[in-house]
Enzyme design. Structure first.
Site, PDB file in Angstrom:
ATOM      1  N   GLY A   1       0.778  -1.230   0.000  1.00  0.00           N
ATOM      2  CA  GLY A   1       0.000   0.000   0.000  1.00  0.00           C
ATOM      3  C   GLY A   1       0.808   1.277   0.000  1.00  0.00           C
ATOM      4  N   GLN A   2       2.134   1.180  -0.087  1.00  0.00           N
ATOM      5  CA  GLN A   2       2.953   2.390  -0.083  1.00  0.00           C
ATOM      6  C   GLN A   2       2.744   3.169  -1.375  1.00  0.00           C
ATOM      7  OE1 GLN A   2       7.166   1.698   0.465  1.00  0.00           O
ATOM      8  NE2 GLN A   2       7.602   3.859   0.768  1.00  0.00           N
ATOM      9  N   THR A   3       2.449   4.463  -1.246  1.00  0.00           N
ATOM     10  CA  THR A   3       2.264   5.329  -2.414  1.00  0.00           C
ATOM     11  C   THR A   3       3.259   6.480  -2.420  1.00  0.00           C
ATOM     12  OG1 THR A   3       0.556   6.596  -1.249  1.00  0.00           O
ATOM     13  CG2 THR A   3      -0.198   4.787  -2.669  1.00  0.00           C
ATOM     14  N   VAL A   4       3.810   6.814  -1.267  1.00  0.00           N
ATOM     15  CA  VAL A   4       4.851   7.839  -1.157  1.00  0.00           C
ATOM     16  C   VAL A   4       6.138   7.108  -0.794  1.00  0.00           C
ATOM     17  CG1 VAL A   4       5.632   9.891   0.082  1.00  0.00           C
ATOM     18  CG2 VAL A   4       3.196   9.607  -0.441  1.00  0.00           C
TER      19      VAL A   4
ATOM     20  N   HIS B   1       8.011   7.145   5.891  1.00  0.00           N
ATOM     21  CA  HIS B   1       7.186   7.806   6.894  1.00  0.00           C
ATOM     22  C   HIS B   1       6.452   6.737   7.690  1.00  0.00           C
ATOM     23  CE1 HIS B   1       4.655   7.388   3.330  1.00  0.00           C
ATOM     24  NE2 HIS B   1       3.601   7.420   4.125  1.00  0.00           N
TER      25      HIS B   1
ATOM     26  N   HIS C   1       3.267   6.167  10.472  1.00  0.00           N
ATOM     27  CA  HIS C   1       2.036   6.748  11.002  1.00  0.00           C
ATOM     28  C   HIS C   1       1.914   6.398  12.485  1.00  0.00           C
ATOM     29  CE1 HIS C   1       0.099   7.467   6.989  1.00  0.00           C
ATOM     30  NE2 HIS C   1       0.956   6.519   6.640  1.00  0.00           N
TER      31      HIS C   1
END
Length: 123
Positions: A88-91, A95, A97
């Site tokens: 699910g990583q899009t960036v 980072h 959460h």
């Protein structure tokens, strides 16, 4: 988004920092107080962090928790990192959460992150 982009947002967006990370409120929070912990150096994901960065990540998480608890009273937390597109990583700039959780924010929160693959979280 790179760290340069985060700094270009303005210092007012940065709510805390450690040696290797900055802390900002998530732009699309899933709960009140949701914070992103972002590496100062571009690293693709957790597995690309240096040993020193990994050691400092704990400091960043605890710092973010203290910031959240100044304004909110969560009953728990989810700590999440998406590593790779299939996860699910899009960036593709590390980072983490820190998501505050509150009693009643879900009908049945049992299993927490185990539910990231639909239908597989029940035990």
């Amino acid at each position: 988004m790179t760290i340069k982009n985060f700094y270009e947002l303005g210092q007012e967006k940065i709510i805390g920092e450690t040696e290797f990370f900055i802390l900002i409120y998530d732009g699309f929070p899933v709960s009140p107080g949701h914070i992103l912990i972002v590496s100062k150096e571009i690293r693709k994901d957790y597995f690309d962090l240096t040993l020193d960065e990994k050691k400092d990540l704990d400091n960043a998480i605890l710092s973010a928790k203290r910031i959240i608890e100044k304004s909110f009273a969560p009953n728990g937390y989810n700590i999440g990192m998406n590593c790779g597109e299939s996860a699910g990583q899009t960036v593709f700039h590390f980072h983490c959460h820190l998501i505050p959780r509150y009693n009643g924010d879900m009908k049945d929160p049992r299993g927490g992150v185990r539910h990231c693959i639909e239908g597989k979280g029940a035990y």
